[in-house]
Scaffold this motif. Structure first.
Motif, PDB file in Angstrom:
ATOM      1  N   HIS A  39      29.945  15.338  60.452  1.00 28.52           N
ATOM      2  CA  HIS A  39      30.080  16.410  61.452  1.00 28.52           C
ATOM      3  C   HIS A  39      28.900  16.384  62.422  1.00 28.52           C
ATOM      4  N   LEU A  40      27.705  16.147  61.884  1.00 34.01           N
ATOM      5  CA  LEU A  40      26.521  16.083  62.751  1.00 34.01           C
ATOM      6  C   LEU A  40      26.608  14.896  63.705  1.00 34.01           C
ATOM      7  N   LEU A  41      27.051  13.752  63.198  1.00 34.10           N
ATOM      8  CA  LEU A  41      27.182  12.562  64.037  1.00 34.10           C
ATOM      9  C   LEU A  41      28.252  12.732  65.112  1.00 34.10           C
ATOM     10  N   LEU A  42      29.244  13.560  64.824  1.00 31.34           N
ATOM     11  CA  LEU A  42      30.350  13.754  65.766  1.00 31.34           C
ATOM     12  C   LEU A  42      30.044  14.803  66.833  1.00 31.34           C
ATOM     13  N   LEU A  43      28.902  15.490  66.714  1.00 31.16           N
ATOM     14  CA  LEU A  43      28.605  16.588  67.632  1.00 31.16           C
ATOM     15  C   LEU A  43      28.651  16.152  69.093  1.00 31.16           C
ATOM     16  N   ILE A  44      27.926  15.085  69.434  1.00 34.32           N
ATOM     17  CA  ILE A  44      27.853  14.652  70.825  1.00 34.32           C
ATOM     18  C   ILE A  44      29.214  14.207  71.346  1.00 34.32           C
ATOM     19  N   PRO A  45      29.951  13.328  70.629  1.00 31.44           N
ATOM     20  CA  PRO A  45      31.277  12.949  71.149  1.00 31.44           C
ATOM     21  C   PRO A  45      32.252  14.123  71.235  1.00 31.44           C
ATOM     22  N   VAL A  46      32.172  15.065  70.285  1.00 32.88           N
ATOM     23  CA  VAL A  46      33.088  16.213  70.313  1.00 32.88           C
ATOM     24  C   VAL A  46      32.829  17.077  71.546  1.00 32.88           C
ATOM     25  N   VAL A  47      31.548  17.414  71.781  1.00 29.33           N
ATOM     26  CA  VAL A  47      31.206  18.213  72.962  1.00 29.33           C
ATOM     27  C   VAL A  47      31.523  17.436  74.233  1.00 29.33           C
ATOM     28  N   GLY A  48      31.274  16.120  74.216  1.00 26.85           N
ATOM     29  CA  GLY A  48      31.539  15.295  75.390  1.00 26.85           C
ATOM     30  C   GLY A  48      33.008  15.231  75.737  1.00 26.85           C
ATOM     31  N   VAL A  49      33.853  15.013  74.728  1.00 26.29           N
ATOM     32  CA  VAL A  49      35.301  14.960  74.961  1.00 26.29           C
ATOM     33  C   VAL A  49      35.808  16.313  75.448  1.00 26.29           C
ATOM     34  N   THR A  50      35.294  17.391  74.863  1.00 25.05           N
ATOM     35  CA  THR A  50      35.709  18.737  75.282  1.00 25.05           C
ATOM     36  C   THR A  50      35.347  18.996  76.734  1.00 25.05           C
ATOM     37  N   TYR A  51      34.160  18.579  77.121  1.00 20.74           N
ATOM     38  CA  TYR A  51      33.711  18.753  78.506  1.00 20.74           C
ATOM     39  C   TYR A  51      34.645  18.020  79.466  1.00 20.74           C
ATOM     40  N   GLU A  52      35.010  16.779  79.138  1.00 22.50           N
ATOM     41  CA  GLU A  52      35.915  16.012  80.000  1.00 22.50           C
ATOM     42  C   GLU A  52      37.306  16.654  80.029  1.00 22.50           C
ATOM     43  N   PHE A  53      37.730  17.192  78.898  1.00 24.37           N
ATOM     44  CA  PHE A  53      39.022  17.881  78.839  1.00 24.37           C
ATOM     45  C   PHE A  53      39.027  19.092  79.765  1.00 24.37           C
ATOM     46  N   ASN A  54      37.957  19.885  79.720  1.00 16.35           N
ATOM     47  CA  ASN A  54      37.877  21.063  80.574  1.00 16.35           C
ATOM     48  C   ASN A  54      37.829  20.684  82.050  1.00 16.35           C
ATOM     49  N   ARG A  55      37.176  19.575  82.369  1.00 14.44           N
ATOM     50  CA  ARG A  55      37.148  19.101  83.750  1.00 14.44           C
ATOM     51  C   ARG A  55      38.558  18.730  84.212  1.00 14.44           C
ATOM     52  N   PHE A  56      39.298  18.087  83.337  1.00 14.69           N
ATOM     53  CA  PHE A  56      40.664  17.684  83.674  1.00 14.69           C
ATOM     54  C   PHE A  56      41.554  18.905  83.897  1.00 14.69           C
ATOM     55  N   VAL A  57      41.485  19.855  82.953  1.00 18.66           N
ATOM     56  CA  VAL A  57      42.302  21.066  83.066  1.00 18.66           C
ATOM     57  C   VAL A  57      41.903  21.861  84.304  1.00 18.66           C
ATOM     58  N   GLY A  58      40.607  21.897  84.586  1.00 20.78           N
ATOM     59  CA  GLY A  58      40.132  22.652  85.737  1.00 20.78           C
ATOM     60  C   GLY A  58      40.573  22.072  87.066  1.00 20.78           C
ATOM     61  N   ARG A  59      40.839  20.771  87.099  1.00 20.20           N
ATOM     62  CA  ARG A  59      41.207  20.119  88.353  1.00 20.20           C
ATOM     63  C   ARG A  59      42.699  20.148  88.621  1.00 20.20           C
ATOM     64  N   HIS A  60      43.489  20.494  87.632  1.00 21.57           N
ATOM     65  CA  HIS A  60      44.940  20.438  87.787  1.00 21.57           C
ATOM     66  C   HIS A  60      45.568  21.766  87.395  1.00 21.57           C
ATOM     67  N   ASP A  61      46.644  22.089  88.071  1.00 22.43           N
ATOM     68  CA  ASP A  61      47.393  23.308  87.761  1.00 22.43           C
ATOM     69  C   ASP A  61      48.870  22.947  87.684  1.00 22.43           C
ATOM     70  N   ILE A 110      49.699  25.036  79.545  1.00 23.23           N
ATOM     71  CA  ILE A 110      49.949  25.112  78.104  1.00 23.23           C
ATOM     72  C   ILE A 110      48.669  24.793  77.329  1.00 23.23           C
ATOM     73  N   LEU A 111      47.943  23.764  77.784  1.00 22.74           N
ATOM     74  CA  LEU A 111      46.720  23.355  77.104  1.00 22.74           C
ATOM     75  C   LEU A 111      45.634  24.424  77.177  1.00 22.74           C
ATOM     76  N   SER A 112      45.597  25.156  78.284  1.00 21.60           N
ATOM     77  CA  SER A 112      44.557  26.172  78.453  1.00 21.60           C
ATOM     78  C   SER A 112      44.979  27.546  77.931  1.00 21.60           C
ATOM     79  N   ALA A 113      46.234  27.696  77.513  1.00 23.44           N
ATOM     80  CA  ALA A 113      46.756  29.007  77.084  1.00 23.44           C
ATOM     81  C   ALA A 113      45.969  29.626  75.924  1.00 23.44           C
ATOM     82  N   PRO A 114      45.634  28.880  74.845  1.00 22.47           N
ATOM     83  CA  PRO A 114      44.874  29.515  73.744  1.00 22.47           C
ATOM     84  C   PRO A 114      43.526  30.059  74.202  1.00 22.47           C
TER      85      PRO A 114
END
Length: 315
Positions: A246-268, A274-278
Motif C-alpha cells: 500500500h505504501l509503495l502504491l501511494l504515488i501511482p495511486v495519487v498520480g492516476v487519480t490526478y490524471e483521471f480528475n484532469r480527464f473528467v474535468g476537461r470533458h462533459d 457517470i464517473l464523477s457522480a459518486p
C-alpha cells in the motif's frame, strides 16, 4: 470583471478556510479572510517546483507532487485564517504554547507547525485509510485476494463516509463547508462567462465536478483497483506485506487519480458524468449553501488570481 458568453473550464481552484477562502490560479494564489475589522487579503506569486525540476511535471508523478504542494499551502492558509478568528478570552494558552513562543522565533515556529501539521495529517490518513482497513480485512481471513480487497475497500469507504458525516455535523466545520459552497458557486459563475457578482454567483450550483472531495473518493477507488492487481502477485496474506505494498502504491495511486480528475474535468459527456457522480454525491456532506458575505469573500479571492492574459487559466 466581464467575460464573453462562451463557457469554458478554468484551472483555478480553491480551498475553504476559517471564515475565508484560498484561491489558486496559474500565476498566483490569494487568501481572503473576513475578520471583525473587514476583509483581509494576502496574495503570493506562485513558484512551482516542476519549473525547476521538469521531471516532477510528468504525468503520474505530477499528481503526488501537486497533492503534497497543495497540502502544505493549504495548511499555511488555514493557519493564516486562524490568526483572524476571534479567540475566547477565557481560554489560557497551554504551557507548551508559552514555551514555544518564548524559545522559537515566530517565523521558524510557523514553518515547524506547518510541517508538523502536514506530517500528522498524512500519518492520520495512512492510519485511517490504509493500516486500519487492511488490519480489519485481515480479521476475516479471506482465501482469495479479490475477496480481501472487497472487504478492505468496503471498510475504507465506510470510514471515509463516517468521517465526512461526523465533520459535517460540527458547528464550526459547517461554516467552513459554507465557504466551500461559495468557492464552487463563484468558479461556476466565472466559467459561465458571467460578471462576478453576488447575484450571479448565488444562483450557481454548489457541487463542482473538480472538487477535492471527489478526488479523495477516487483515490480510494483507484487504490482498491491497484491492490486487486498487485495482490495477485505477492504474499498478500501477510499483514506487513500488505502494508508495504500500500505504501509503495501511494504515488501511482495519487498520480492516476490526478490524471483521471484532469480527464473528467476537461470533458462533459454521459461517461464523465457517470464517473464523477459518486464524488458529486459526496459533496452533499462537504458543501453547504453560503450567505452573501461568503460569496463576497470568494469573489474577491477569485478576482485576485485571474491571469492578465485571458485564457491562460483554461483547464
Amino acid at each position: 470583471m466581464e467575460k464573453n458568453n462562451k463557457q469554458f473550464r478554468t484551472s483555478i481552484g480553491g480551498q475553504a478556510l476559517i471564515e475565508g477562502i484560498l484561491m489558486r490560479g496559474p500565476e498566483k494564489q490569494a487568501i481572503v479572510v473576513r475578520s471583525p475589522e473587514g476583509l483581509v487579503t494576502k496574495v503570493e506569486e506562485l513558484t512551482l517546483i516542476k519549473d525547476k525540476y521538469p521531471i516532477l511535471g510528468w504525468p503520474i508523478i505530477r499528481g503526488a507532487v501537486t497533492f503534497l504542494d497543495s497540502m502544505v499551502r493549504g495548511v499555511k492558509a488555514l493557519m493564516f485564517s486562524a490568526d483572524y478568528y476571534p479567540e475566547d478570552e477565557n481560554v489560557q494558552p497551554s504551557k507548551l504554547d508559552k514555551w514555544l513562543e518564548e524559545h522559537v522565533p515566530a517565523e521558524k515556529l510557523q514553518s515547524v507547525l506547518v510541517w508538523v501539521s502536514v506530517i500528522l495529517s498524512l500519518g492520520l490518513t495512512l492510519l485511517l485509510f490504509m493500516l486500519l482497513p487492511t488490519f480489519i480485512a485481515g480479521l476475516f481471513h479471506a482465501r482469495h485476494a479479490a475477496v480481501h480487497n472487497l472487504i478492505e475497500g468496503a471498510v475504507k469507504i465506510a470510514i471515509f463516509l463516517g468521517y465526512l458525516i461526523l465533520c459535517s455535523r460540527q458547528k464550526d466545520v459547517r461554516r467552513v463547508f459554507c465557504y466551500h459552497g461559495a468557492e464552487h458557486k463563484t468558479i461556476f459563475c466565472y466559467e459561465a462567462g458571467l460578471p462576478l457578482t453576488v447575484e450571479n454567483a448565488r444562483i450557481q450550483p454548489k457541487h463542482h465536478p473538480r472538487c477535492g472531495t471527489s478526488f479523495l473518493f477516487v483515490v480510494i477507488v483507484v487504490s482498491i483497483l491497484c491492490s486487486s492487481i498487485v495482490f495477485s502477485y505477492v504474499n498478500w496474506q501477510n499483514l506487513w506485506v500488505r502494508v508495504a505494498m500500500h505504501l509503495l502504491l501511494l504515488i501511482p495511486v495519487v498520480g492516476v487519480t490526478y490524471e483521471f480528475n484532469r480527464f473528467v474535468g476537461r470533458h462533459d459527456n454521459a461517461v464523465t458524468r457517470i464517473l464523477s457522480a459518486p464524488g458529486m454525491w459526496l459533496q452533499n456532506f462537504t458543501t453547504n449553501e453560503p450567505d452573501d458575505s461568503m460569496l463576497e469573500v470568494a469573489i474577491e479571492a477569485l478576482k485576485l488570481v485571474l491571469p492578465e492574459e485571458q485564457g491562460k487559466d483554461a483547464w
